[in-house]
Write a protein that holds these residues in place. Structure first.
Motif, PDB file in Angstrom:
ATOM      1  N   ARG A 192      89.497-116.422 -69.091  1.00 30.60           N
ATOM      2  CA  ARG A 192      89.420-117.540 -70.022  1.00 30.60           C
ATOM      3  C   ARG A 192      89.560-117.038 -71.452  1.00 30.60           C
ATOM      4  NH1 ARG A 192      83.844-120.291 -68.361  1.00 30.60           N
ATOM      5  NH2 ARG A 192      83.322-118.140 -67.810  1.00 30.60           N
ATOM      6  N   ALA A 193      89.905-117.945 -72.322  1.00 31.89           N
ATOM      7  CA  ALA A 193      89.978-117.641 -73.751  1.00 31.89           C
ATOM      8  C   ALA A 193      89.294-118.780 -74.494  1.00 31.89           C
ATOM      9  CB  ALA A 193      91.430-117.503 -74.202  1.00 31.89           C
ATOM     10  N   THR A 194      88.295-118.430 -75.314  1.00 34.68           N
ATOM     11  CA  THR A 194      87.512-119.432 -76.028  1.00 34.68           C
ATOM     12  C   THR A 194      87.458-119.095 -77.514  1.00 34.68           C
ATOM     13  OG1 THR A 194      86.126-119.772 -74.074  1.00 34.68           O
ATOM     14  CG2 THR A 194      85.258-120.556 -76.180  1.00 34.68           C
ATOM     15  N   PRO A 195      87.825-120.030 -78.387  1.00 34.26           N
ATOM     16  CA  PRO A 195      87.732-119.784 -79.830  1.00 34.26           C
ATOM     17  C   PRO A 195      86.275-119.583 -80.251  1.00 34.26           C
ATOM     18  CG  PRO A 195      89.118-121.691 -79.359  1.00 34.26           C
ATOM     19  CD  PRO A 195      88.417-121.349 -78.084  1.00 34.26           C
ATOM     20  N   LEU A 196      86.057-118.701 -81.209  1.00 31.71           N
ATOM     21  CA  LEU A 196      84.722-118.450 -81.746  1.00 31.71           C
ATOM     22  C   LEU A 196      84.564-119.157 -83.093  1.00 31.71           C
ATOM     23  CD1 LEU A 196      84.345-114.654 -80.894  1.00 31.71           C
ATOM     24  CD2 LEU A 196      83.343-116.596 -79.702  1.00 31.71           C
ATOM     25  N   PRO A 197      83.336-119.522 -83.439  1.00 32.66           N
ATOM     26  CA  PRO A 197      83.124-120.266 -84.691  1.00 32.66           C
ATOM     27  C   PRO A 197      83.058-119.378 -85.925  1.00 32.66           C
ATOM     28  CG  PRO A 197      81.043-120.019 -83.537  1.00 32.66           C
ATOM     29  CD  PRO A 197      82.109-119.430 -82.632  1.00 32.66           C
ATOM     30  N   HIS A 198      83.435-118.090 -85.784  1.00 30.36           N
ATOM     31  CA  HIS A 198      83.357-117.171 -86.908  1.00 30.36           C
ATOM     32  C   HIS A 198      84.751-116.624 -87.217  1.00 30.36           C
ATOM     33  CE1 HIS A 198      79.115-117.389 -85.954  1.00 30.36           C
ATOM     34  NE2 HIS A 198      79.391-116.964 -84.733  1.00 30.36           N
ATOM     35  N   PRO A 199      85.109-116.480 -88.484  1.00 25.76           N
ATOM     36  CA  PRO A 199      86.432-115.934 -88.835  1.00 25.76           C
ATOM     37  C   PRO A 199      86.474-114.429 -88.628  1.00 25.76           C
ATOM     38  CG  PRO A 199      85.156-116.323 -90.813  1.00 25.76           C
ATOM     39  CD  PRO A 199      84.336-116.878 -89.684  1.00 25.76           C
ATOM     40  N   CYS A 200      87.657-113.896 -88.549  1.00 20.65           N
ATOM     41  CA  CYS A 200      87.853-112.455 -88.416  1.00 20.65           C
ATOM     42  C   CYS A 200      87.211-111.753 -89.619  1.00 20.65           C
ATOM     43  CB  CYS A 200      89.346-112.140 -88.344  1.00 20.65           C
ATOM     44  SG  CYS A 200      89.723-110.371 -88.238  1.00 20.65           S
ATOM     45  N   PRO A 201      86.462-110.652 -89.398  1.00 22.46           N
ATOM     46  CA  PRO A 201      85.839-109.940 -90.514  1.00 22.46           C
ATOM     47  C   PRO A 201      86.842-109.166 -91.363  1.00 22.46           C
ATOM     48  CG  PRO A 201      85.459-108.761 -88.467  1.00 22.46           C
ATOM     49  CD  PRO A 201      86.110-110.062 -88.099  1.00 22.46           C
ATOM     50  N   GLY A 213      86.150-113.099 -68.375  1.00 19.43           N
ATOM     51  CA  GLY A 213      85.712-113.997 -67.321  1.00 19.43           C
ATOM     52  C   GLY A 213      86.375-113.778 -65.985  1.00 19.43           C
ATOM     53  N   ASP A 214      87.219-112.752 -65.862  1.00 22.05           N
ATOM     54  CA  ASP A 214      87.914-112.495 -64.597  1.00 22.05           C
ATOM     55  C   ASP A 214      87.494-111.174 -63.978  1.00 22.05           C
ATOM     56  OD1 ASP A 214      88.989-110.881 -66.514  1.00 22.05           O
ATOM     57  OD2 ASP A 214      91.085-111.241 -65.989  1.00 22.05           O
ATOM     58  N   GLY A 215      86.334-110.685 -64.369  1.00 20.69           N
ATOM     59  CA  GLY A 215      85.859-109.418 -63.824  1.00 20.69           C
ATOM     60  C   GLY A 215      86.202-108.221 -64.677  1.00 20.69           C
ATOM     61  N   THR A 216      87.113-108.377 -65.643  1.00 20.36           N
ATOM     62  CA  THR A 216      87.446-107.281 -66.546  1.00 20.36           C
ATOM     63  C   THR A 216      86.571-107.387 -67.792  1.00 20.36           C
ATOM     64  OG1 THR A 216      89.181-108.581 -67.623  1.00 20.36           O
ATOM     65  CG2 THR A 216      89.822-107.233 -65.722  1.00 20.36           C
ATOM     66  N   PRO A 217      86.348-106.269 -68.510  1.00 27.75           N
ATOM     67  CA  PRO A 217      85.504-106.326 -69.705  1.00 27.75           C
ATOM     68  C   PRO A 217      86.051-107.324 -70.717  1.00 27.75           C
ATOM     69  CG  PRO A 217      85.894-104.053 -69.048  1.00 27.75           C
ATOM     70  CD  PRO A 217      86.801-104.905 -68.206  1.00 27.75           C
ATOM     71  N   PRO A 218      85.208-108.190 -71.265  1.00 26.28           N
ATOM     72  CA  PRO A 218      85.676-109.163 -72.253  1.00 26.28           C
ATOM     73  C   PRO A 218      86.021-108.482 -73.573  1.00 26.28           C
ATOM     74  CG  PRO A 218      83.310-109.284 -72.048  1.00 26.28           C
ATOM     75  CD  PRO A 218      83.777-108.354 -70.968  1.00 26.28           C
ATOM     76  N   LEU A 219      86.866-109.119 -74.336  1.00 25.84           N
ATOM     77  CA  LEU A 219      87.211-108.615 -75.655  1.00 25.84           C
ATOM     78  C   LEU A 219      87.375-109.779 -76.614  1.00 25.84           C
ATOM     79  CD1 LEU A 219      90.500-109.156 -76.314  1.00 25.84           C
ATOM     80  CD2 LEU A 219      90.762-107.372 -74.607  1.00 25.84           C
ATOM     81  N   VAL A 220      87.199-109.473 -77.906  1.00 20.48           N
ATOM     82  CA  VAL A 220      87.433-110.444 -78.962  1.00 20.48           C
ATOM     83  C   VAL A 220      88.728-110.082 -79.652  1.00 20.48           C
ATOM     84  CG1 VAL A 220      86.612-111.354 -81.166  1.00 20.48           C
ATOM     85  CG2 VAL A 220      84.990-110.931 -79.308  1.00 20.48           C
ATOM     86  N   ARG A 221      89.601-111.068 -79.835  1.00 21.98           N
ATOM     87  CA  ARG A 221      90.905-110.823 -80.448  1.00 21.98           C
ATOM     88  C   ARG A 221      91.108-111.776 -81.617  1.00 21.98           C
ATOM     89  NH1 ARG A 221      95.365-113.582 -79.633  1.00 21.98           N
ATOM     90  NH2 ARG A 221      94.493-114.561 -77.743  1.00 21.98           N
ATOM     91  N   CYS A 222      91.694-111.236 -82.695  1.00 13.66           N
ATOM     92  CA  CYS A 222      92.057-112.080 -83.831  1.00 13.66           C
ATOM     93  C   CYS A 222      93.482-112.567 -83.624  1.00 13.66           C
ATOM     94  CB  CYS A 222      91.955-111.299 -85.148  1.00 13.66           C
ATOM     95  SG  CYS A 222      92.525-112.257 -86.583  1.00 13.66           S
ATOM     96  N   GLU A 223      93.660-113.876 -83.674  1.00 14.17           N
ATOM     97  CA  GLU A 223      94.986-114.439 -83.448  1.00 14.17           C
ATOM     98  C   GLU A 223      95.924-114.214 -84.637  1.00 14.17           C
ATOM     99  OE1 GLU A 223      94.285-118.550 -82.412  1.00 14.17           O
ATOM    100  OE2 GLU A 223      94.279-118.027 -80.274  1.00 14.17           O
TER     101      GLU A 223
END
Length: 237
Positions: A192-201, A213-223
């Protein structure tokens, strides 16, 4: 070496997945999961002080040692998913059986059991009506039973049925796919991909999205800038 699970590619595969994973759903419904989505992943540094206090209060409220009444150890969200899936599958099986299932033979009337032909006809009719391959409109009508019956019909297994037409196959395929996706999402097996309420630092200030959410380690990505963060890394260009 880790083997990546094969993703179902046919409607019958999706139906098999429902049958195979139903027990896992039942287990998930009986316990309150400790994982959340999206995961925090150390990005609490991006939260405001008020948000951190609210999160701490929520953790304290769910702590088993905290005072006050404890919530019922049942995951209502999972139960809702199971009800939705089961209703969809059983309704689809009812609809399909009405269309493709041949009525049971009827024995001729007006003759006694002394007539061997009549006796054979009565036994044949009883056997045909009790054929275990038939979909039953009463009795055991749960999701695994419906999924297995629909899977056999999609595979054109023999029985008192005619072959499915294209429209019927498409209808079953749609229900099967949506049900399998709901199970994967509920059990945390679907990415899954879910937007976060915080801007990229970073200076770009772009939209952050947490993926996993698919068994692999989650990551945060800046679009915007494309940088990513994981639990073990600070930033990857």
């Amino acid at each position: 070496m880790t083997t990546t699970p094969t993703t179902p590619t046919t409607p019958a595969d999706h139906l098999d997945t429902i049958t195979e994973r139903w027990n896992a759903l039942q287990e998930a419904a009986g316990t309150r999961t400790v994982t959340t989505w999206p995961p925090a992943m150390g990005i609490t540094r991006l939260m405001t002080e008020e948000e951190r206090q609210e999160q701490a209060a929520e953790r304290a409220d769910t702590n088993p040692d905290a005072p006050g009444p404890r919530p019922t150890p049942v995951n209502v969200d999972v139960l809702d998913v199971m009800t939705t899936i089961e209703t969809g599958l059983v309704t689809t099986a009812d609809w399909l059986a009405e269309r493709i299932q041949r009525p049971a033979f009827r024995a001729p009337t007006g003759r006694g059991w002394s007539d061997d032909v009549h006796k054979a006809a009565v036994l044949l009719a009883a056997k045909d009506a009790a054929d275990p391959r038939r979909w039953k409109f009463t009795g055991q009508r749960d999701a695994p039973t419906a999924a297995e019956w629909l899977s056999l019909r999609m595979r054109d297994q023999p029985g008192p049925f005619r072959a499915l037409d294209t429209g019927e196959r498409d209808a079953v395929a749609s229900v099967a796919r949506m049900s399998a996706e709901m199970i994967a999402r509920t059990l945390g097996e679907q990415r899954r991909a879910t937007p976060l309420p915080h801007p990229c630092p970073q200076p770009c200030g772009g939209q952050l999205v947490v993926e996993g959410g698919d068994g692999t380690p989650p990551l945060v990505r800046c679009e915007d800038c494309g940088r990513t963060w994981t639990d073990t890394t600070t930033a990857v260009a």
